[in-house]
Design a protein around this motif. Structure first.
Motif, mmCIF file in Angstrom:
data_model
loop_
_atom_site.group_PDB
_atom_site.id
_atom_site.type_symbol
_atom_site.label_atom_id
_atom_site.label_comp_id
_atom_site.label_asym_id
_atom_site.label_seq_id
_atom_site.Cartn_x
_atom_site.Cartn_y
_atom_site.Cartn_z
ATOM 1 N N ASN A 217 1.674 39.041 -4.171
ATOM 2 C CA ASN A 217 1.757 38.664 -2.758
ATOM 3 C C ASN A 217 3.123 38.103 -2.382
ATOM 4 O O ASN A 217 3.578 38.273 -1.242
ATOM 5 N N GLN A 218 3.786 37.422 -3.306
ATOM 6 C CA GLN A 218 5.095 36.835 -3.034
ATOM 7 C C GLN A 218 6.238 37.803 -3.329
ATOM 8 O O GLN A 218 7.402 37.506 -3.062
ATOM 9 N N GLU A 219 5.903 38.958 -3.892
ATOM 10 C CA GLU A 219 6.881 40.014 -4.163
ATOM 11 C C GLU A 219 6.304 41.325 -3.632
ATOM 12 O O GLU A 219 5.938 42.215 -4.408
ATOM 13 N N PRO A 220 6.197 41.467 -2.321
ATOM 14 C CA PRO A 220 5.447 42.580 -1.729
ATOM 15 C C PRO A 220 5.903 43.967 -2.159
ATOM 16 O O PRO A 220 5.073 44.882 -2.282
ATOM 17 N N GLU A 221 7.199 44.143 -2.397
ATOM 18 C CA GLU A 221 7.682 45.471 -2.777
ATOM 19 C C GLU A 221 7.165 45.909 -4.146
ATOM 20 O O GLU A 221 7.221 47.086 -4.481
ATOM 21 N N LYS A 222 6.653 44.954 -4.921
ATOM 22 C CA LYS A 222 6.111 45.267 -6.243
ATOM 23 C C LYS A 222 4.589 45.418 -6.245
ATOM 24 O O LYS A 222 3.983 45.661 -7.289
ATOM 25 N N ALA A 223 3.963 45.291 -5.094
ATOM 26 C CA ALA A 223 2.503 45.187 -5.035
ATOM 27 C C ALA A 223 1.778 46.486 -5.372
ATOM 28 O O ALA A 223 0.691 46.471 -5.945
ATOM 29 N N SER A 224 2.348 47.626 -5.000
ATOM 30 C CA SER A 224 1.699 48.917 -5.250
ATOM 31 C C SER A 224 2.313 49.545 -6.495
ATOM 32 O O SER A 224 3.505 49.851 -6.520
ATOM 33 N N ARG A 225 1.467 49.765 -7.547
ATOM 34 C CA ARG A 225 1.994 50.127 -8.864
ATOM 35 C C ARG A 225 1.205 51.295 -9.493
ATOM 36 O O ARG A 225 0.541 51.131 -10.518
ATOM 37 N N PRO A 226 1.276 52.486 -8.883
ATOM 38 C CA PRO A 226 0.545 53.625 -9.442
ATOM 39 C C PRO A 226 0.941 53.937 -10.876
ATOM 40 O O PRO A 226 2.115 53.871 -11.239
ATOM 41 N N MET A 227 -0.057 54.247 -11.687
ATOM 42 C CA MET A 227 0.091 54.669 -13.089
ATOM 43 C C MET A 227 0.673 53.579 -13.988
ATOM 44 O O MET A 227 1.047 53.838 -15.132
ATOM 45 N N SER A 228 0.753 52.347 -13.506
ATOM 46 C CA SER A 228 1.353 51.265 -14.283
ATOM 47 C C SER A 228 0.307 50.492 -15.078
ATOM 48 O O SER A 228 -0.848 50.367 -14.667
ATOM 49 N N ARG A 229 0.748 49.933 -16.200
ATOM 50 C CA ARG A 229 -0.127 49.069 -16.989
ATOM 51 C C ARG A 229 -0.524 47.838 -16.193
ATOM 52 O O ARG A 229 -1.596 47.265 -16.417
ATOM 53 N N THR A 230 0.315 47.428 -15.249
ATOM 54 C CA THR A 230 0.054 46.233 -14.450
ATOM 55 C C THR A 230 -0.478 46.558 -13.054
ATOM 56 O O THR A 230 -0.448 45.707 -12.156
ATOM 57 N N ALA A 231 -0.967 47.782 -12.858
ATOM 58 C CA ALA A 231 -1.581 48.133 -11.571
ATOM 59 C C ALA A 231 -2.794 47.240 -11.344
ATOM 60 O O ALA A 231 -3.614 47.059 -12.239
ATOM 61 N N GLY A 232 -2.905 46.701 -10.125
ATOM 62 C CA GLY A 232 -4.004 45.780 -9.869
ATOM 63 C C GLY A 232 -4.740 46.046 -8.579
ATOM 64 O O GLY A 232 -5.404 45.156 -8.048
ATOM 65 N N GLY A 233 -4.651 47.256 -8.056
ATOM 66 C CA GLY A 233 -5.337 47.588 -6.819
ATOM 67 C C GLY A 233 -4.379 48.198 -5.811
ATOM 68 O O GLY A 233 -3.164 48.138 -5.949
ATOM 69 N N PHE A 234 -4.949 48.793 -4.753
ATOM 70 C CA PHE A 234 -4.100 49.492 -3.791
ATOM 71 C C PHE A 234 -3.737 48.576 -2.618
ATOM 72 O O PHE A 234 -4.263 47.464 -2.475
ATOM 73 N N VAL A 235 -2.809 49.067 -1.804
ATOM 74 C CA VAL A 235 -2.317 48.319 -0.640
ATOM 75 C C VAL A 235 -2.557 49.171 0.605
ATOM 76 O O VAL A 235 -1.886 50.186 0.799
ATOM 77 N N PRO A 236 -3.508 48.809 1.477
ATOM 78 C CA PRO A 236 -3.748 49.593 2.698
ATOM 79 C C PRO A 236 -2.550 49.538 3.633
ATOM 80 O O PRO A 236 -1.990 48.463 3.881
ATOM 81 N N SER A 237 -2.162 50.701 4.155
ATOM 82 C CA SER A 237 -0.974 50.789 5.014
ATOM 83 C C SER A 237 -1.239 51.704 6.202
ATOM 84 O O SER A 237 -2.295 52.349 6.298
ATOM 85 N N SER A 238 -0.262 51.757 7.110
ATOM 86 C CA SER A 238 -0.393 52.509 8.354
ATOM 87 C C SER A 238 0.697 53.561 8.470
ATOM 88 O O SER A 238 1.745 53.461 7.826
ATOM 89 N N GLY A 239 0.462 54.543 9.335
ATOM 90 C CA GLY A 239 1.480 55.551 9.581
ATOM 91 C C GLY A 239 0.879 56.854 10.068
ATOM 92 O O GLY A 239 -0.318 56.940 10.388
ATOM 93 N N ALA A 240 1.708 57.892 10.110
ATOM 94 C CA ALA A 240 1.270 59.227 10.523
ATOM 95 C C ALA A 240 2.225 60.268 9.980
ATOM 96 O O ALA A 240 3.412 59.997 9.790
ATOM 97 N N GLY A 241 1.689 61.443 9.740
ATOM 98 C CA GLY A 241 2.510 62.577 9.318
ATOM 99 C C GLY A 241 2.067 63.820 10.057
ATOM 100 O O GLY A 241 0.892 63.942 10.433
ATOM 101 N N ALA A 242 2.993 64.741 10.295
ATOM 102 C CA ALA A 242 2.661 65.983 11.002
ATOM 103 C C ALA A 242 3.448 67.150 10.435
ATOM 104 O O ALA A 242 4.624 67.003 10.081
#
Length: 423
Positions: A217-242
């Motif tokens: 939480n205090q290091e937000p850029e490190k919060a999402s960690r796919p395929m990592s040994r220290t992965a601890g859950g996902f981070v819900p986010s917003s946006g759109a693609g077309a």
């Protein structure tokens, strides 16, 4: 009737780390994060205090929609979707204005839920006996098909008009449906994509599931960690693609730039049986979906250069890699390159598939593999199955002719797309 070839001629993106294709391309090359700490989440006693929200300025919509539409319009999901779709349309070199309906062009654009903050306002006004103060546009802003309706009106689309919703598979499924309309001759051109706005209330619902990242939480850029040994859950986010999809001959006749070809794809469900549930995919369903996408697109598994995975930074990452390995019959150093965009932007839920497909197409167009960020220590069980060299942590120049892009959503829904370099 012979199946028509379908190509990608326009891209638009509103992502947590960048808005617009040039900035987004640079961001994914550099591994730029769009995740931020949200003080209000801590005040509300959420376990996760991090999310990804695009650097979106509402006033920017004045550039692309008439004043009468802009005035009073609310709903961030609609705003994100409008921006991405109109940007993609213009990126495809198509004229924005039209006096007559575009009969040859349709849209499949998805989302998950209406803006809950707007719905809260509706309920508050009704309970206070102030329904007349809601205004005349509240229905169009809160209906699930609102974003599709606004895009349709702005661009004058008059073909197939569809709003889809399939949780995290929504974006990929929308693109697949657009492909199917064109390839079967039911449309010459389709606007495809999806949008998501995770407001405080939607975020709280996910936080209650206790599946979100909480250790950074205090290091937000490190919060999402796919395929990592220290992965601890996902981070819900917003946006759109077309993505603008077109019949290849139609695109060539008008001299369009072609980013890539969409060879085909597949969607299915594991039926919430055989290990599948509301929140976890049936492994057999995943494997069947990938193999069916390969069959429909007439693509050999040995030709896949990059797997653009779903890979959410949960326990499901290992199962996903196992399913890819089984479906492609490839492992160790023979496994394709694999990456996940979610390390940079979090999980954009119903917009994930469309934003990640934009990234997949850009990697084909520019011949590189974007980095897997926050992967200092790969999950040891994953690297037992595929060589760590296939999971790059830096932007890597590579020959990328074919990409398999998949997403797996709540309800045990699977979708896989096959993008290829256009020839």
């Amino acid at each position: 009737m012979k199946k028509r070839r379908v190509v990608v001629t326009g891209l638009g993106v509103v992502a947590p780390n960048a808005i617009g294709v040039p900035d987004f391309l640079e961001a994914i090359r550099m591994g730029k994060s769009g995740l931020k700490y949200v003080p209000d989440f801590e005040r509300l006693k959420y376990l996760c205090h991090v999310t990804g929200r695009p650097p979106f300025e509402w006033e920017s919509l004045r550039e692309i929609i008439p004043e009468v539409t802009f005035h009073g319009l609310r709903g961030m999901g609609i705003g994100f979707g409008l921006r991405a779709a109109v940007d993609a349309w213009q990126d495809a070199g198509l004229p924005l204005e039209t006096e007559t309906p575009r009969w040859d062009t349709g849209i499949v654009f998805g989302n998950s839920t209406a803006d809950s903050a707007l719905m809260q306002n509706v309920m508050r006004r009704v309970d206070a006996l102030e329904v007349k103060k809601l205004g005349s546009r509240v229905v169009e802003e809160t209906m699930n098909s609102g974003v599709t309706a606004y895009i349709t009106g702005r661009l004058g689309l008059a073909g197939k008009i569809v709003t889809n919703s399939a949780a995290c598979a929504t974006g990929s499924q929308a693109i697949l449906m657009g492909y199917e309309y064109i390839s079967s001759g039911l449309a010459d051109r389709m606007v495809t994509g999806s949008t998501e706005f995770v407001d405080t209330y939607i975020f709280g619902a996910f936080d209650a599931m206790r599946v979100l990242s909480r250790r950074f939480n205090q290091e937000p850029e490190k919060a999402s960690r796919p395929m990592s040994r220290t992965a601890g859950g996902f981070v819900p986010s917003s946006g759109a693609g077309a993505l603008i999809l077109e019949d290849m001959d139609t695109a060539l006749q008008r001299g369009a730039r072609i980013y890539a070809e969409l060879k085909g794809g597949a969607t299915n469900s594991g039926g919430q049986r055989g290990g599948g549930s509301m929140t976890a995919p049936n492994a057999e369903g995943v494997v069947r979906c990938i193999r069916e996408a390969l069959r429909i697109s007439e693509t050999g598994p040995e030709t896949i250069d990059l797997v653009a995975g779903h890979l959410t930074a949960t326990l499901g990452d290992l199962a996903e890699i196992q399913n890819w390995s089984l479906a492609l019959d490839r492992k160790d150093a023979d496994f394709p390159w694999v990456n996940s965009l979610k390390g940079m932007i979090g999980h954009c839920l119903s917009a994930a598939g469309s934003i990640e497909s934009v990234a997949a197409v850009l990697q084909i167009a520019h011949q590189f593999v974007h980095p897997n960020v926050n992967l200092e220590e790969p999950n040891p069980e994953i690297v037992k199955r595929i060589d760590a060299s296939r999971i790059p942590t830096a932007s890597t120049p590579a020959v990328i002719n074919t990409v398999a892009k998949a997403n797996f959503g709540f309800g045990d829904v699977n979708t896989c797309l096959i993008f290829a370099k256009w020839k």
